[in-house]
Motif scaffolding. Structure first.
Motif, PDB file in Angstrom:
ATOM      1  N   CYS A 163       0.838  -1.192   0.000  1.00 34.88           N
ATOM      2  CA  CYS A 163       0.000   0.000   0.000  1.00 34.88           C
ATOM      3  C   CYS A 163       0.879   1.250   0.000  1.00 34.88           C
ATOM      4  O   CYS A 163       1.931   1.286   0.642  1.00 34.88           O
ATOM      5  N   HIS A 164       0.421   2.278  -0.720  1.00 30.00           N
ATOM      6  CA  HIS A 164       1.166   3.531  -0.850  1.00 30.00           C
ATOM      7  C   HIS A 164       0.497   4.616  -0.011  1.00 30.00           C
ATOM      8  O   HIS A 164       0.000   5.607  -0.538  1.00 30.00           O
ATOM      9  N   ILE A 165       0.512   4.396   1.296  1.00 26.75           N
ATOM     10  CA  ILE A 165      -0.211   5.264   2.214  1.00 26.75           C
ATOM     11  C   ILE A 165       0.662   6.349   2.824  1.00 26.75           C
ATOM     12  O   ILE A 165       0.155   7.323   3.365  1.00 26.75           O
ATOM     13  N   THR A 222      -4.003  -3.745   9.754  1.00 25.74           N
ATOM     14  CA  THR A 222      -2.569  -3.526   9.621  1.00 25.74           C
ATOM     15  C   THR A 222      -2.237  -3.318   8.156  1.00 25.74           C
ATOM     16  O   THR A 222      -2.740  -4.046   7.299  1.00 25.74           O
ATOM     17  N   ILE A 223      -1.400  -2.321   7.879  1.00 22.83           N
ATOM     18  CA  ILE A 223      -0.939  -2.046   6.522  1.00 22.83           C
ATOM     19  C   ILE A 223       0.581  -1.996   6.522  1.00 22.83           C
ATOM     20  O   ILE A 223       1.182  -1.349   7.386  1.00 22.83           O
ATOM     21  N   ILE A 224       1.190  -2.677   5.568  1.00 26.85           N
ATOM     22  CA  ILE A 224       2.610  -2.487   5.334  1.00 26.85           C
ATOM     23  C   ILE A 224       2.744  -1.399   4.277  1.00 26.85           C
ATOM     24  O   ILE A 224       2.267  -1.553   3.148  1.00 26.85           O
ATOM     25  N   ALA A 225       3.385  -0.302   4.656  1.00 29.05           N
ATOM     26  CA  ALA A 225       3.600   0.805   3.725  1.00 29.05           C
ATOM     27  C   ALA A 225       4.755   0.445   2.796  1.00 29.05           C
ATOM     28  O   ALA A 225       5.853   0.138   3.251  1.00 29.05           O
ATOM     29  N   THR A 226       4.492   0.496   1.501  1.00 29.99           N
ATOM     30  CA  THR A 226       5.482   0.035   0.519  1.00 29.99           C
ATOM     31  C   THR A 226       5.685   1.068  -0.590  1.00 29.99           C
ATOM     32  O   THR A 226       5.264   0.853  -1.732  1.00 29.99           O
ATOM     33  N   PRO A 227       6.328   2.176  -0.307  1.00 30.53           N
ATOM     34  CA  PRO A 227       6.570   3.173  -1.350  1.00 30.53           C
ATOM     35  C   PRO A 227       7.517   2.653  -2.426  1.00 30.53           C
ATOM     36  O   PRO A 227       8.369   1.796  -2.169  1.00 30.53           O
ATOM     37  N   PRO A 284       6.674  -0.996   8.305  1.00 26.40           N
ATOM     38  CA  PRO A 284       7.572  -0.533   7.239  1.00 26.40           C
ATOM     39  C   PRO A 284       7.788  -1.569   6.144  1.00 26.40           C
ATOM     40  O   PRO A 284       7.865  -2.772   6.400  1.00 26.40           O
ATOM     41  N   GLY A 285       7.876  -1.077   4.924  1.00 29.14           N
ATOM     42  CA  GLY A 285       8.176  -1.920   3.769  1.00 29.14           C
ATOM     43  C   GLY A 285       8.636  -1.051   2.619  1.00 29.14           C
ATOM     44  O   GLY A 285       8.806   0.165   2.759  1.00 29.14           O
ATOM     45  N   GLN A 286       8.817  -1.651   1.484  1.00 25.62           N
ATOM     46  CA  GLN A 286       9.336  -0.935   0.317  1.00 25.62           C
ATOM     47  C   GLN A 286       8.984  -1.738  -0.927  1.00 25.62           C
ATOM     48  O   GLN A 286       8.890  -2.971  -0.867  1.00 25.62           O
ATOM     49  N   GLU A 287       8.798  -1.057  -2.042  1.00 23.55           N
ATOM     50  CA  GLU A 287       8.542  -1.716  -3.316  1.00 23.55           C
ATOM     51  C   GLU A 287       9.676  -1.374  -4.285  1.00 23.55           C
ATOM     52  O   GLU A 287       9.531  -0.493  -5.129  1.00 23.55           O
ATOM     53  N   PRO A 288      10.799  -2.073  -4.175  1.00 25.43           N
ATOM     54  CA  PRO A 288      11.917  -1.779  -5.072  1.00 25.43           C
ATOM     55  C   PRO A 288      11.680  -2.354  -6.462  1.00 25.43           C
ATOM     56  O   PRO A 288      11.168  -3.470  -6.613  1.00 25.43           O
ATOM     57  N   ALA A 346      -3.371  -8.196  -2.166  1.00 24.72           N
ATOM     58  CA  ALA A 346      -3.097  -6.923  -1.502  1.00 24.72           C
ATOM     59  C   ALA A 346      -3.685  -5.798  -2.331  1.00 24.72           C
ATOM     60  O   ALA A 346      -4.020  -5.976  -3.504  1.00 24.72           O
ATOM     61  N   SER A 347      -3.792  -4.629  -1.714  1.00 21.48           N
ATOM     62  CA  SER A 347      -4.529  -3.548  -2.374  1.00 21.48           C
ATOM     63  C   SER A 347      -3.702  -2.806  -3.411  1.00 21.48           C
ATOM     64  O   SER A 347      -4.234  -2.407  -4.446  1.00 21.48           O
ATOM     65  N   ASP A 348      -2.423  -2.571  -3.136  1.00 23.91           N
ATOM     66  CA  ASP A 348      -1.625  -1.630  -3.932  1.00 23.91           C
ATOM     67  C   ASP A 348      -2.367  -0.306  -4.031  1.00 23.91           C
ATOM     68  O   ASP A 348      -2.346   0.377  -5.058  1.00 23.91           O
ATOM     69  N   ALA A 349      -3.048   0.065  -2.938  1.00 27.15           N
ATOM     70  CA  ALA A 349      -3.844   1.291  -2.936  1.00 27.15           C
ATOM     71  C   ALA A 349      -2.939   2.520  -2.981  1.00 27.15           C
ATOM     72  O   ALA A 349      -1.897   2.566  -2.314  1.00 27.15           O
ATOM     73  N   HIS A 350      -3.357   3.512  -3.774  1.00 29.74           N
ATOM     74  CA  HIS A 350      -2.641   4.773  -3.886  1.00 29.74           C
ATOM     75  C   HIS A 350      -3.470   5.944  -3.374  1.00 29.74           C
ATOM     76  O   HIS A 350      -2.922   6.998  -3.044  1.00 29.74           O
ATOM     77  N   ASN A 351      -4.797   5.778  -3.350  1.00 34.78           N
ATOM     78  CA  ASN A 351      -5.691   6.842  -2.908  1.00 34.78           C
ATOM     79  C   ASN A 351      -7.058   6.226  -2.626  1.00 34.78           C
ATOM     80  O   ASN A 351      -7.202   4.996  -2.669  1.00 34.78           O
ATOM     81  N   ILE A 352      -8.050   7.063  -2.365  1.00 36.62           N
ATOM     82  CA  ILE A 352      -9.385   6.525  -2.066  1.00 36.62           C
ATOM     83  C   ILE A 352     -10.309   6.621  -3.270  1.00 36.62           C
ATOM     84  O   ILE A 352     -11.502   6.337  -3.162  1.00 36.62           O
ATOM     85  N   TYR A 353      -9.771   7.013  -4.417  1.00 34.09           N
ATOM     86  CA  TYR A 353     -10.609   7.219  -5.586  1.00 34.09           C
ATOM     87  C   TYR A 353     -10.371   6.127  -6.636  1.00 34.09           C
ATOM     88  O   TYR A 353     -10.928   5.047  -6.553  1.00 34.09           O
TER      89      TYR A 353
END
Length: 254
Positions: free
Chosen positions: A6-8, A36-41, A77-81, A192-199
């Protein structure tokens, strides 16, 4: 539920742009039953560079704000390399952030193709003690044409994560059909969501699990949900023997 992709985090990639966006995403996640969300920028994908220490700091700041706002959600914490020629070396140097500091590591492929060195690099990562997780393979154009590429990766020990929106048809019928094909071939291990926003790029996890339950039964939902819990704890996840995706007949012709 746990969302492992998720990109929260605010203001560091193409996800939440500021803290108010992050809080809106957090509230919606709680409504969907996510705790619980793992943030993965994104990291090293040609657009964004998010070092490990910056992500950890941002996660701590967001957790403090969520507690202040009485939003019952925990960020890990996480990361999307992005996969690249330096990824293995950067992992060895401790510069890449795994998912909640477990042996599980998200890996993003280019959207258009699978680099020729991918299978070898995924194997090398495993030799170093990491378990690579290929994110959203259903959206990779080359895997859409040749799903056996994903089979070869999973056969050699990699895992894969489907996007909830893909299961719900948010990326089109072709992607949705491939998502189901990959589930049926035991080629994915997480939703998983791979959510970037609520839209346009929201969570869709509840809808995805409803769709999966209707098609495959509740046990399949439990498998995906439990795998996310096992991942966060750094334990071994459930894996079935992978199979090749069956090619569909069209008007009686392959």
């Amino acid at each position: 539920m746990i969302d492992i992709h998720c990109h929260i985090l605010p203001g560091i990639d193409d996800g939440a742009q500021h803290i108010d966006n992050s809080l809106d995403m957090a509230k919606l996640a709680v409504q969907e039953g996510i705790r619980t969300i793992i943030a993965t920028p994104h990291h090293k994908n040609g657009r964004y560079d998010n070092p490990k220490q910056d992500i950890v700091r941002k996660v701590n700041e967001l957790n403090e704000r969520l507690e202040k706002e009485s939003i019952q959600l925990t960020i890990l914490p996480g990361q999307e390399p992005a996969i690249n020629g330096d990824l293995l070396e950067n992992c060895q140097k401790g510069e890449i952030l795994s998912l909640n500091n477990t042996p599980y590591q998200l890996i993003e492929l280019p959207s258009s193709h699978v680099p020729r060195y991918t299978t070898q690099m995924l194997f090398d990562l495993q030799i170093k003690g990491l378990t690579p997780i290929i994110v959203h393979p259903e959206r990779n154009l080359e895997i859409q044409e040749r799903p056996e590429l994903l089979f070869k990766m999973v056969e050699k020990g990699a895992l894969a994560q489907l996007t909830a929106g893909a299961v719900c048809g948010k990326f089109g019928k072709r992607v949705k059909n491939l998502a189901f094909d990959l589930i049926e071939a035991n080629l994915v291990h997480f939703i998983a969501s791979d959510a970037h926003n609520i839209y346009k790029r929201s969570f869709n996890i509840g809808q995805a699990f409803d769709t999966i339950e209707a098609k495959y039964g509740v046990d399949m939902v439990y498998l995906f949900q439990e795998n996310s819990e096992l991942l966060v704890e750094g334990q071994n996840v459930y894996k079935e023997v992978p199979k090749l995706v069956k090619r569909k007949k069209f008007l009686g012709v392959f």
